[in-house]
Structures are given as C-alpha cells and as structure tokens.
Design a protein around this motif. Structure first.
Motif, PDB file in Angstrom:
ATOM      1  N   GLU A   1       9.242  16.970  -5.349  1.00 49.13           N
ATOM      2  CA  GLU A   1       8.136  17.906  -5.232  1.00 49.13           C
ATOM      3  C   GLU A   1       8.028  18.317  -3.748  1.00 49.13           C
ATOM      4  OE1 GLU A   1       5.156  16.645  -8.701  1.00 49.13           O
ATOM      5  OE2 GLU A   1       5.543  15.054  -7.250  1.00 49.13           O
ATOM      6  N   MET A   2       6.852  18.331  -3.196  1.00 51.18           N
ATOM      7  CA  MET A   2       6.684  18.848  -1.836  1.00 51.18           C
ATOM      8  C   MET A   2       6.107  17.812  -0.885  1.00 51.18           C
ATOM      9  SD  MET A   2       5.311  22.685  -2.620  1.00 51.18           S
ATOM     10  CE  MET A   2       4.062  22.095  -3.752  1.00 51.18           C
ATOM     11  N   PHE A   3       6.260  16.539  -1.198  1.00 52.35           N
ATOM     12  CA  PHE A   3       5.625  15.539  -0.352  1.00 52.35           C
ATOM     13  C   PHE A   3       6.519  14.315  -0.206  1.00 52.35           C
ATOM     14  CE2 PHE A   3       4.278  14.821  -4.677  1.00 52.35           C
ATOM     15  CZ  PHE A   3       4.333  13.448  -4.838  1.00 52.35           C
TER      16      PHE A   3
ATOM     17  N   GLU B   1       0.844  -1.178   0.000  1.00 50.98           N
ATOM     18  CA  GLU B   1       0.000   0.000   0.000  1.00 50.98           C
ATOM     19  C   GLU B   1       0.885   1.235   0.000  1.00 50.98           C
ATOM     20  OE1 GLU B   1      -2.458   0.254   3.423  1.00 50.98           O
ATOM     21  OE2 GLU B   1      -0.825   0.192   4.876  1.00 50.98           O
ATOM     22  N   ARG B   2       0.406   2.293  -0.644  1.00 47.23           N
ATOM     23  CA  ARG B   2       1.161   3.526  -0.768  1.00 47.23           C
ATOM     24  C   ARG B   2       0.489   4.626   0.027  1.00 47.23           C
ATOM     25  NH1 ARG B   2      -0.126   7.692  -3.902  1.00 47.23           N
ATOM     26  NH2 ARG B   2       1.436   9.312  -4.262  1.00 47.23           N
ATOM     27  N   LEU B   3       1.275   5.276   0.886  1.00 48.48           N
ATOM     28  CA  LEU B   3       0.785   6.414   1.646  1.00 48.48           C
ATOM     29  C   LEU B   3       1.430   7.670   1.081  1.00 48.48           C
ATOM     30  CD1 LEU B   3       0.567   3.928   3.665  1.00 48.48           C
ATOM     31  CD2 LEU B   3       0.623   5.629   5.485  1.00 48.48           C
ATOM     32  N   SER B   4       0.664   8.724   0.975  1.00 45.67           N
ATOM     33  CA  SER B   4       1.193  10.000   0.528  1.00 45.67           C
ATOM     34  C   SER B   4       1.067  11.007   1.658  1.00 45.67           C
ATOM     35  CB  SER B   4       0.418  10.493  -0.706  1.00 45.67           C
ATOM     36  OG  SER B   4       0.913  11.738  -1.123  1.00 45.67           O
ATOM     37  N   LEU B   5       2.157  11.704   1.936  1.00 44.74           N
ATOM     38  CA  LEU B   5       2.171  12.742   2.970  1.00 44.74           C
ATOM     39  C   LEU B   5       2.353  14.078   2.249  1.00 44.74           C
ATOM     40  CD1 LEU B   5       4.677  10.948   5.397  1.00 44.74           C
ATOM     41  CD2 LEU B   5       2.243  10.532   5.112  1.00 44.74           C
ATOM     42  N   PRO B   6       1.278  14.619   1.646  1.00 49.55           N
ATOM     43  CA  PRO B   6       1.460  15.670   0.654  1.00 49.55           C
ATOM     44  C   PRO B   6       1.403  17.098   1.156  1.00 49.55           C
ATOM     45  CG  PRO B   6      -0.787  14.896   0.593  1.00 49.55           C
ATOM     46  CD  PRO B   6      -0.093  14.143   1.701  1.00 49.55           C
ATOM     47  N   SER B   7       0.833  17.371   2.321  1.00 50.22           N
ATOM     48  CA  SER B   7       0.452  18.742   2.628  1.00 50.22           C
ATOM     49  C   SER B   7       1.267  19.394   3.734  1.00 50.22           C
ATOM     50  CB  SER B   7      -1.033  18.777   3.021  1.00 50.22           C
ATOM     51  OG  SER B   7      -1.256  17.970   4.169  1.00 50.22           O
ATOM     52  N   GLY B   8       2.362  18.787   4.147  1.00 51.22           N
ATOM     53  CA  GLY B   8       3.071  19.349   5.288  1.00 51.22           C
ATOM     54  C   GLY B   8       4.152  20.335   4.938  1.00 51.22           C
ATOM     55  N   HIS B   9       4.603  20.375   3.677  1.00 47.44           N
ATOM     56  CA  HIS B   9       5.684  21.274   3.280  1.00 47.44           C
ATOM     57  C   HIS B   9       5.220  22.181   2.146  1.00 47.44           C
ATOM     58  CE1 HIS B   9       8.779  19.440   5.766  1.00 47.44           C
ATOM     59  NE2 HIS B   9       8.404  18.246   5.341  1.00 47.44           N
ATOM     60  N   ILE B  10       5.894  23.314   2.006  1.00 48.59           N
ATOM     61  CA  ILE B  10       5.567  24.252   0.935  1.00 48.59           C
ATOM     62  C   ILE B  10       6.762  24.440   0.016  1.00 48.59           C
ATOM     63  CG2 ILE B  10       3.773  25.444   2.207  1.00 48.59           C
ATOM     64  CD1 ILE B  10       5.839  27.596   2.914  1.00 48.59           C
ATOM     65  N   ALA B  11       7.727  23.536   0.072  1.00 42.66           N
ATOM     66  CA  ALA B  11       8.866  23.538  -0.841  1.00 42.66           C
ATOM     67  C   ALA B  11       9.375  22.100  -0.955  1.00 42.66           C
ATOM     68  CB  ALA B  11       9.963  24.475  -0.348  1.00 42.66           C
TER      69      ALA B  11
ATOM     70  N   GLU C   1      -1.683   5.136  11.752  1.00 39.88           N
ATOM     71  CA  GLU C   1      -3.111   5.178  11.496  1.00 39.88           C
ATOM     72  C   GLU C   1      -3.420   4.652  10.106  1.00 39.88           C
ATOM     73  OE1 GLU C   1      -4.598   9.038  12.234  1.00 39.88           O
ATOM     74  OE2 GLU C   1      -4.119   9.009  14.374  1.00 39.88           O
ATOM     75  N   GLY C   2      -4.601   4.123   9.920  1.00 33.58           N
ATOM     76  CA  GLY C   2      -5.001   3.594   8.628  1.00 33.58           C
ATOM     77  C   GLY C   2      -5.275   4.701   7.635  1.00 33.58           C
ATOM     78  N   GLY C   3      -5.611   4.319   6.430  1.00 31.33           N
ATOM     79  CA  GLY C   3      -5.892   5.296   5.401  1.00 31.33           C
ATOM     80  C   GLY C   3      -4.722   5.470   4.457  1.00 31.33           C
ATOM     81  N   SER C   4      -4.927   6.306   3.454  1.00 33.59           N
ATOM     82  CA  SER C   4      -3.918   6.501   2.420  1.00 33.59           C
ATOM     83  C   SER C   4      -2.957   7.631   2.725  1.00 33.59           C
ATOM     84  CB  SER C   4      -4.609   6.776   1.078  1.00 33.59           C
ATOM     85  OG  SER C   4      -5.419   7.939   1.181  1.00 33.59           O
ATOM     86  N   THR C   5      -3.123   8.325   3.846  1.00 30.86           N
ATOM     87  CA  THR C   5      -2.203   9.392   4.221  1.00 30.86           C
ATOM     88  C   THR C   5      -1.819   9.245   5.679  1.00 30.86           C
ATOM     89  OG1 THR C   5      -4.021  10.877   4.820  1.00 30.86           O
ATOM     90  CG2 THR C   5      -3.201  10.992   2.557  1.00 30.86           C
ATOM     91  N   GLY C   6      -0.626   9.705   6.018  1.00 29.68           N
ATOM     92  CA  GLY C   6      -0.201   9.735   7.406  1.00 29.68           C
ATOM     93  C   GLY C   6      -0.713  10.988   8.090  1.00 29.68           C
ATOM     94  N   ARG C   7      -0.454  11.082   9.367  1.00 27.65           N
ATOM     95  CA  ARG C   7      -0.925  12.232  10.157  1.00 27.65           C
ATOM     96  C   ARG C   7       0.270  13.060  10.617  1.00 27.65           C
ATOM     97  NH1 ARG C   7      -2.160  13.100  15.756  1.00 27.65           N
ATOM     98  NH2 ARG C   7      -1.568  10.938  16.207  1.00 27.65           N
TER      99      ARG C   7
END
Length: 600
Positions: A590-592, A305-315, A346-352
């Motif tokens: 990219e940023m994630f 399974e692939r998790l994406s952590l996309p929204s924590g950085h802006i560069a 935690e479950g789901g496709s993204t980390g926390r």
C-alpha cells in the motif's frame, strides 16, 4: 549418601580468603524453564573478583565446581544466554569458561531449534555460538505464537469496524430524513423505483437524483477527495493529490516499456482474479474491507509494539531500510518517486517524517519509481527506474552528496565498503562505482543474460542473482568470475551473513548456500509456507525474516529446516523488509511502512 549441594565458596572462587565460606544451597534438577541469574545464590549486586586462579572441576568436595564438567555445562544450558555471557564470568574463572565452551552452546542451540534440526546451516568454523543463542532466545520470547494473537486482535478490530460502519449508515439515513429528502419509492419487489434512462448507480429520491454509495465511482468521477479511509493521506492536500495523480499518469507511458520488459508484476506478486489495478494511481478501492486496509493491520503482541508510518507517500512503497545502527531511523522509497526519512525514536504509535530527500517539487527525489536503497555509515544510496543512483548524506540532514548516471533502470544496490557502490541494472550488468570522484564508474560487468534482480557483496566477492535463473560469484581482487550456478528458479532477494547466503525465489522457496574461501555451494532449499515471490529476506546468526507477495511476513529460527515462530498476515503484498538491532520494518504494497520493535 548426602544430597548434592551448590556451593560457591570464597576459597573456590578465589575471593575473600579471610572470610567465612558462603552458605550452601541444594542443587536443583535442570528444568525446561530458564532460571534467573539470582538463582546462583549470590547476594544482589555482589561481584566476586575473578582475577585470582580458580580450581578446575574435580571429584574433591561437594560444591558446584566439583561436579563433572559435562554436568556443569548442562546446568548452565538452562540459564538464560544473557546470564551465561555476562554473569557467570563475574563468579569465577571456571564458570566463566562455560561461556567459552562451544559444546555447551551447541547443547543450548539444539534445545532451542529442536533435536531434528541442523544448526547452523552453513560452516561451523568460527561460528558465533553465544550471539546466535542469545538472539534466538530473544526472538522466541518476542515472536512465538504472536501471529495467531495478532490475527485474533485483527478479527476483533474488524468486527468493531463493522459495527461502526453500520452505525454510520444509520446516521446517514437519519440525516437524509431530517433534510426532508423522504423515503425511497418502493416497488412491489421491495426495491427502489428506478427512472428510465437512469443508470443503476443512481436511484430516485422524490425528484432528487442521489448518486449511489460507491466510493470508487465517486472518486473516478472526481466528486470526492480521497481521504485516509480511501487510502490516500489528507496531509498532502487535495491539490497535491490531484497533481500527483496527473503527473503519475503522464509519465506512465514512458515507463511501460521497462515494466513490460522485466515483468514488474512478478516483483509485486501474481495478482489474483479481481486484484488487477493501476499501481501508479494507487491501491484499488473495492469492498468496505479493502477501503480500510491500512487500519486493519495486526495489533502488536504484548512484547512488541507496532508503528505505522502511513502519510508520507502517495503511491506504493517499494523499499525500506533501517539506518543508523540501532533502528532509530528509517528510509522508504516509493513509486511516487520520493525517498522519505523517518525518525523512530519518539514515542507513540507513529514515527515522525524528517525529510523528503531532494527537498523541492512534488517528485523531488527521482524522476522514476524508487526501487532500491542501500546504506553504509552516513551514506545512503537510492536507485530508480530513471536510471540514476542518488547519494545522500545522513549526517547532514539528508543533503544530496552526488548523482550517478546509469544506463538502465537500477534494480538493486550494495555498499560493501566505504566509498564503493555496486549497482545491478535491467541491462544485465553489475557496475562498480567509486562514490568519491566525479566520474565514478570503475568497471561494468556483464555477468548475466537477463536483468540483475538481487545483489550482495563483501570486500572481495560479489554475488548477483538474475532473471536468467543464475547466481554468479565474482572475485573483485582477481578480476574474474569464480562460479556461475544455474538454478531452477530465479532469485529476487538475497542476504549474505558470515559464511551463509540465504535467498528467496519467484516460487516462494528459500535457498541456503555456503560461501567460504571463494567456494560457493548450495546447501538446501526450504518451503516455509510462502505461496508467491519472496521479496525480502534477512538472516543473522540467530534470526531469519522473510516476506512475500503472498501478503505474509514470517519470522524463523535459521536452522534446517527453518523453525517458523510467527506468521503475520498483511492486507497487501509486501515488497521488502529491513532488520536492524531487533527492529523490523516492512515496505507495504500500500502506501505506508510498518515497524515492529520491542515494547518500550
């Protein structure tokens, strides 16, 4: 002659002397497919005590234990490694010895890597054959052929997005018509009529000037917020994004000298024509496909399974590190000057997102790009272009534990033992620090004639690679340089495990060395298909992972030559990777951050 039969009798196994002998079963010929533990013909859940002595294989009788030892070992080589390690010792001492026989494991390894491959690449003395074979079997089960599967799924997803974009454009046209804007005035050539003095980015719509549908132009003019589709997270808010961009641009000049000096472009990859961009301001926004790169990552294969952590950085993310021992936590360092800590449990496709280390302010962790991370136990260290190393206590929710002032940009870190930190810097030095004291510098070593780019160490030896194309081995206990090896290229990433050192260079090649009793010897170099800088490498007894600025991540068996199981194609250069407990995390250009792990 009667047919051979597999018999594990109670007398032979040393259990249940008063009970009847277990039923016999025909001996199956070895096959290429691994048998299940249940094929040992034991009742489910049964455990035959192994405390009493067991006979050695002999010519007497017709049971399994009467076969020649070589045949027993060969039969066992077709069982899963996990079965040999955990199940056979519960049957009897004799079968338990199969797991202690290095010859049986070598036979298994040869079957996994192929008859023409050499394994292990380094010294065999003390090599952990069972763990290596177990890891290779798990790696093959998860990754074989999954690069092609992921590519097919990504292609299908792109076709679906093309349909969605076409539908969206149609809806926009209908909305314009409903608002009474009208139709374009067509000229004889079938093109919109353009007013004189009006730039080609606009067109006349019945007296209304409409801006062209070019996201890049809109963003440059500041008329549209940069949302997720434009590769900037909405979660940080418009104000934070604008402030971030302004602050990044203000400090760009201060860092330009360092960037030019160490040619940072080589670290993130040689840009192709049309790829030139301002990395501080974020990824370029060109074609429709480029604008949706973050959502075009390969879909996970069935076993992963692939998790994406996309929204924590802006560069751009420069470094990533899995911590905690079981791949449950992930730290990421970015050009936005922050270090983020993520919870992957935690479950789901993204980390926390747990914390942005530092806690306050827009750029709270460092005042320069975060370039490297290292951890040992609860201690996490982050190195930056602001010439500092900051220490963080993961056991106290990421509280700051200390600050170390270096004299140049920190490019690589290592924590070989508790309270000992090593830092490689742009000023050609490797520095040793004691993290417990107020004045932490123990010694500073001038080992190279150019910037130190990669660094590994254990309790006795330091191995460092430099832009000067050398590798230096330094003996910490003797306080002297043991060896300086000149290469034809320079190393950017390095991994030291057991007696093997693996490294990736600026030409896309892998290098293998042996490190034994202070003797450092080059073994071989391999072309595994990377066409640009190898920015990350991880090697264990049964696995080898590499990533590159050529936008690929590769998974191999660590033999000579490496057997590549899978190639994942990314939408941007990959700046680094981290592997822990079978979990793979990559630092995106990219940023994630992307995380691949066994499906739960």
């Amino acid at each position: 002659m009667s047919e051979p039969r597999v018999t594990v009798g109670h007398d032979e196994a040393g259990a249940g002397r008063g009970e009847k002998e277990a039923k016999s079963a025909p001996l199956k010929q070895p096959s290429n497919e691994a048998s299940r533990p249940g094929q040992l013909w034991l009742p489910p859940g049964s455990q035959i005590p192994s405390t009493e002595p067991s006979p050695s294989p002999s010519a007497e009788g017709s049971g399994l234990l009467s076969l020649p030892w070589e045949m027993v070992a060969r039969i066992a080589s077709h069982l899963p490694a996990q079965c040999v390690i955990t199940v056979l010792p519960q049957v009897c001492h004799t079968l338990g010895n199969v797991g202690k026989d290095s010859t049986a494991w070598q036979l298994r390894a040869r079957r996994l890597t192929g008859p023409r491959a050499s394994f292990p690449v380094g010294p065999r003395d003390g090599f952990d054959w069972p763990s290596a074979c177990l890891e290779m079997e798990e790696l093959i089960a998860c990754w074989t052929g999954q690069g092609e599967s992921a590519a097919r799924e990504a292609e299908q997803a792109e076709r679906e997005r093309e349909v969605e974009r076409a539908q969206e454009r149609e809806r926009d046209r209908e909305a314009l018509a409903e608002e009474g804007i009208g139709e374009w005035e067509e000229v004889e050539e079938g093109r919109p009529q353009v007013d004189e003095g009006v730039d080609e980015v606009g067109f006349q719509l019945e007296g209304v000037m409409a801006v062209a549908w070019d996201r890049e132009e809109l963003i440059e003019e500041g008329d549209m917020p940069q949302d997720r589709e434009g590769d900037l997270p909405m979660g940080v808010g418009e104000e934070r994004q604008e402030a971030a961009a302004e602050a990044l641009m203000e400090e760009r000049d201060d860092e330009q000298g360092v960037l030019e000096a160490i040619e940072v472009e080589e670290r993130v990859g040689v840009l192709t024509d049309g790829d030139s961009q301002d990395y501080i301001a974020g990824p370029r926004l060109g074609s429709e496909g480029e604008r949706n790169r973050s959502s075009r990552a390969p879909s996970p294969p069935p076993a992963l399974e692939r998790l994406s952590l996309p929204s924590g950085h802006i560069a751009e993310v420069n470094s990533v590190l899995l911590v905690g021992g079981d791949g449950a936590l992930c730290a990421s360092g970015s050009r936005d000057r922050n270090v983020n800590l993520w919870d992957l449990r935690e479950g789901g496709s993204t980390g926390r997102l747990l914390h942005t280390l530092g806690g306050q302010g827009l750029f709270s962790t460092h005042k320069g790009w975060v370039w490297c991370l290292a951890a040992r136990g609860p201690l996490l260290a982050s190195g930056s272009f602001d010439s500092t190393v900051r220490l963080w206590d993961l056991g106290a929710q990421g509280a700051e534990r200390g600050l170390i002032m270096a004299r140049a940009a920190v490019l690589c870190l290592a924590l070989p033992q508790k309270d000992v930190l090593l830092a490689g810097t742009y000023d050609k030095k490797v520095s040793v620090y004691d993290t417990r004291v107020a004045a932490p510098l123990v010694k500073s070593l001038r080992l190279h004639s150019n910037a130190v780019l990669c660094l590994v160490a254990d309790e006795q030896y330091i191995l460092s690679g430099s832009k000067d194309r050398t590798v230096v081995i330094y003996d910490r206990r003797a306080g002297k340089t043991l060896q300086k090896l000149q290469l034809g290229s320079y190393l950017l990433s390095m991994c030291y495990s057991d007696s093997e050192v693996w490294a990736g260079d600026n030409q896309g090649m892998l290098h293998a060395f042996s490190m034994q009793a202070g003797s450092f010897k080059p073994l071989s170099q391999f072309d595994v298909g990377h066409t640009s800088l190898v920015t990350g490498i991880h090697r264990s007894p049964g696995s080898l992972y590499t990533c590159s600025a050529d936008r690929t991540i590769k998974v191999h068996l660590p033999c000579a030559p490496p057997r590549t199981l899978c190639t994942l194609h990314h939408q941007a250069g990959v700046n680094g990777l981290s592997v822990e407990a079978g979990v793979l995390a990559i630092a995106s250009g990219e940023m994630f951050v992307e995380v691949w792990r066994a499906r739960r």
